[in-house]
Design a protein around this motif. Structure first.
Motif, short mmCIF file in Angstrom:
data_model
loop_
_atom_site.label_atom_id
_atom_site.label_comp_id
_atom_site.label_asym_id
_atom_site.label_seq_id
_atom_site.Cartn_x
_atom_site.Cartn_y
_atom_site.Cartn_z
N TYR A 7 69.08 -4.79 18.38
CA TYR A 7 67.53 -4.90 18.83
C TYR A 7 67.53 -3.25 19.47
O TYR A 7 66.57 -3.07 19.19
CB TYR A 7 67.29 -6.21 19.43
CG TYR A 7 66.52 -5.63 20.25
CD1 TYR A 7 65.40 -5.36 19.79
CD2 TYR A 7 65.77 -5.20 21.55
CE1 TYR A 7 63.70 -5.63 20.77
CE2 TYR A 7 64.79 -4.64 22.30
CZ TYR A 7 63.66 -5.31 21.49
OH TYR A 7 62.57 -5.48 22.09
N ARG A 10 67.28 -0.34 17.07
CA ARG A 10 65.87 -1.05 16.14
C ARG A 10 64.47 -0.03 17.22
O ARG A 10 63.90 0.73 16.60
CB ARG A 10 65.43 -1.61 15.91
CG ARG A 10 66.86 -2.63 14.86
CD ARG A 10 65.82 -3.74 14.37
NE ARG A 10 66.39 -4.38 12.68
CZ ARG A 10 66.28 -4.16 12.20
NH1 ARG A 10 65.48 -3.44 11.01
NH2 ARG A 10 67.36 -4.78 10.57
N ARG A 11 64.60 -0.49 18.37
CA ARG A 11 63.17 0.65 19.44
C ARG A 11 64.01 1.75 19.40
O ARG A 11 63.26 2.59 19.34
CB ARG A 11 64.18 -0.08 20.41
CG ARG A 11 63.65 -1.75 20.59
CD ARG A 11 63.12 -2.14 21.96
NE ARG A 11 63.68 -1.03 23.65
CZ ARG A 11 63.50 -1.47 24.61
NH1 ARG A 11 64.36 -2.51 24.85
NH2 ARG A 11 63.90 -0.40 24.86
N ARG A 14 62.60 3.40 16.55
CA ARG A 14 61.48 3.51 16.47
C ARG A 14 60.70 4.43 16.70
O ARG A 14 59.42 4.47 16.90
CB ARG A 14 60.63 1.55 16.59
CG ARG A 14 60.48 0.95 15.73
CD ARG A 14 61.20 0.12 15.93
NE ARG A 14 60.74 -1.67 14.97
CZ ARG A 14 61.10 -2.79 15.29
NH1 ARG A 14 60.95 -3.08 16.10
NH2 ARG A 14 61.49 -2.92 13.89
N SER A 15 61.11 4.86 17.97
CA SER A 15 60.62 5.56 19.50
C SER A 15 61.65 7.29 19.29
O SER A 15 60.58 7.91 19.92
CB SER A 15 60.86 5.29 20.85
OG SER A 15 62.53 5.55 20.70
#
Length: 74
Positions: A7, A10-11, A14-15
């Motif tokens: 998680y 992935r964060r 994305r950022s």
């Protein structure tokens, strides 16, 4: 790889937080290169090279005996 690591990765993807990606991959010893490669493919970010390396921003992630080896490109 634990779900919390996945998680967080992935964060960070994305950022666009390259430092956090590098920190996660260095800190967690249970991360497998194939899992990391699959996450980058799922997020459709970075460039998967034919030889298996992942290029994302200034980071280059290489397969080193099944473990991800993170290096900064200059």
């Amino acid at each position: 790889m634990s779900w919390s690591t996945e998680y967080g990765l992935r964060r960070a993807i994305r950022s666009g937080d390259e430092e956090h990606i590098e920190e996660l991959l260095h800190r967690n010893r249970f991360v497998d290169f194939d899992e990391v490669k699959q996450i980058f493919e799922d997020e459709r970010k970075g460039r998967i090279r034919p030889i298996g390396n992942i290029e994302y921003g200034d980071l280059e992630i290489r397969d080193k005996f099944g473990r991800p080896d993170v290096r900064r490109r200059c």
